[in-house]
Design an enzyme around this catalytic site. Structure first.
Site, short mmCIF file in Angstrom:
data_model
loop_
_atom_site.label_atom_id
_atom_site.label_comp_id
_atom_site.label_asym_id
_atom_site.label_seq_id
_atom_site.Cartn_x
_atom_site.Cartn_y
_atom_site.Cartn_z
N HIS A 102 36.54 46.27 38.94
CA HIS A 102 36.31 44.85 39.21
C HIS A 102 34.81 44.53 39.27
O HIS A 102 34.42 43.51 39.83
CB HIS A 102 36.96 44.45 40.54
CG HIS A 102 38.40 44.81 40.65
ND1 HIS A 102 39.34 44.35 39.76
CD2 HIS A 102 39.07 45.60 41.53
CE1 HIS A 102 40.53 44.83 40.10
NE2 HIS A 102 40.39 45.60 41.16
N HIS A 122 44.74 43.20 38.51
CA HIS A 122 45.11 44.52 37.98
C HIS A 122 46.11 44.37 36.85
O HIS A 122 46.82 45.30 36.50
CB HIS A 122 45.72 45.40 39.06
CG HIS A 122 44.94 45.43 40.32
ND1 HIS A 122 45.20 44.58 41.38
CD2 HIS A 122 43.87 46.16 40.69
CE1 HIS A 122 44.33 44.81 42.34
NE2 HIS A 122 43.52 45.76 41.95
#
Lengths: 333, 333
Positions: free
Chosen positions: A56, A219
């Site tokens: 991320h 995700h």
């Protein structure tokens, strides 16, 4: 799988080596797998720790520095950090005023941060307060989450609570600021393409040419629905309308509007999206007080974006404006 | 084609609307298609103008602000700005001390900046000095270029010459600083994937799964060779070795090492690459004095990266460190 990596199982370690070399103002402990402000612990200051799966970036290690996080603990790609990492990070930033854990609402993250807090309390008596971020309006429960997922508001909470800590406020107040950001913030994301976890070697999900996923998680967790690819104007509506339906953003001093890229989307498209988001907010009577446009909470090389709105009062805006000096966010110093 | 856009023919106009809304500190003239520092013209200060095709964001409009560019003129995607834009930008930043044009070496850009300089001189007598950036060691001539292409060094030249102008130096000195950056800088890029110009609707070139292009240009121009996808370590060698072979970087105070993402490559991979680049430089006896890691000169959503090295003396480093406040680069203020 086309990626600029070496061994798929060493991606996080290799990236941390790069971060350490690029940012000598950070202390990277490669064994403990933590990234710490070089002047930590700052005596008398509340320490801020966050962390979560890698993939991320720049979140979270890119937000370590003056006015934001004191430490980050990056897990493997899309995998929660282990309690030992969190314990090490917490102890490294404990300046005697307690430590705030900013935790994105994923079951593994919440569990491991809780376990770490208990271990730290038992070992050193350090007071730890967790604040769980759960801002994603897309779905109620999800693949890795009970309740709403924690996404874009995390970036804003880390900046704003970080500023409160930097001012020397006590732990309860800093935690309250972080909670207010979570309470007043909402997000929703979308994907044009999937992403590939290096260790898996194949896309997390399939998204055919001509389709996009609205309400995607960071995700690649399923979103609300899969629809034909649409113009930016319509994509903005699909993201902003559910956010506005979830909280009254029109009252108050205005919002911090954050258009975030998922990793594989270039800046030119994010500015196109920002124009559409701003137009909808204007039409809806929601004044924009501040904005942030860029890729700050990503999903590897996924193409797509998310929109986050935070209803901000004067105090939150002042904390947002306060100086910050991290690899990924920097102003005022 | 999966992109967050509206009409493919309005991408640049739409993105400029977004930039104007996100950055009220910039003045965006949508008719003239220029982005200008809001305090321009600054009396007595040399004005810095750059520009080129869009699709390379944040370059150039994201570099407009204190300590960097005074104005940018974005052309259509991968298309040179027209002389009228460059004339308007030049006149908007003319504070009486002359204007520097920083031009990437593409035939259309060079020609249109030349034409604009002549028009400005004829109309208002403003002195304009062009500095052409040609740092790409990959190929001698190319699809759109006679001589070497201008790539990553452009970002460094805009920052460093911008700082020199901010100090109040005269035009000849600011131009000399920009030329020294070009003379002492070298770059080379690579692509894992192609990119799609919105108006074309299909990828600029084909790059099969399992192959990458070494020496790619920022518009997808062919590079040196097409090879099987390799680990980051080997990719770094393929980019850094030709740079080191082209100029003696080992002598001197050190280099500014810039690892740049092409638009579709996430930050985690850029840090992996930076670690490998740094390792090669250490082995080669080239000290790194400063670094920059991120996506600053992109090729739409192309996945890939470029490496730029600038041999920097103390003066160039001081100018690099000087305060800058633009949408994409900001420190010290």
């Amino acid at each position: 799988m086309k990626k600029l990596i070496n061994d798929p199982s060493h991606v996080v370690a290799d990236a941390l080596r790069g971060m350490a070399l690029a940012h000598p103002e950070l202390r990277v402990d490669h064994d403990k797998r933590i990234v710490v402000r070089s002047d930590a612990p700052v005596q008398g200051k509340v320490g801020l720790v966050s962390g979560g799966g890698s993939g991320h970036e720049p979140m979270h290690a890119g937000f370590v520095g003056l006015g934001m996080l004191d430490a980050a603990c990056p897990g493997e790609v899309f995998t929660s950090p282990v309690p030992d990492q969190i314990v090490a990070a917490t102890q490294a930033v404990d300046g005697g005023a307690g430590v705030l854990h900013i935790v994105k609402n994923y079951t593994g993250d919440v569990m491991n941060f809780e376990m770490a807090a208990e271990l730290v309390a038992a070992e050193s008596g350090t007071e730890v307060v967790p604040v769980v971020i759960d801002d994603d309006v897309a779905v109620q429960d999800s693949l890795y989450t009970a309740g709403r997922r924690g996404v874009g508001v995390t970036v804003l909470a880390e900046k704003i609570a970080g500023a409160a800590a930097e001012q020397g406020r006590p732990l309860a107040e800093v935690a309250d600021v972080a909670r207010r950001v979570d309470t007043n913030g909402r997000s929703m994301g979308m994907a044009l393409t999937s992403c590939t976890v290096p260790a898996a070697g194949h896309p997390t999900f399939e998204l055919p040419e001509g389709e996009m996923e609205i309400g995607i998680g960071i995700h690649g967790e399923p979103g609300r629905r899969r629809v034909p690819v649409a113009p930016a104007r319509e994509v903005a509506e699909m993201l902003v309308e559910p956010i506005l339906a979830d909280l009254d953003f029109a009252s108050g001093e205005g919002v911090i509007a954050f258009v975030n890229g998922m990793g594989g989307t270039p800046l030119i498209e994010l500015y196109v999206m920002y124009a559409e988001v701003a137009a909808i907010l204007e039409k809806s009577g929601v004044p924009i007080a501040r904005n942030l446009v860029g890729s700050y909470i990503t999903s590897l090389e996924m193409a797509g974006c998310s929109v986050t709105l935070l209803k901000a009062d004067d105090e939150l805006l002042r904390l947002w404006d306060a100086p910050v000096r991290t690899p990924a966010l920097r102003w005022g110093v």
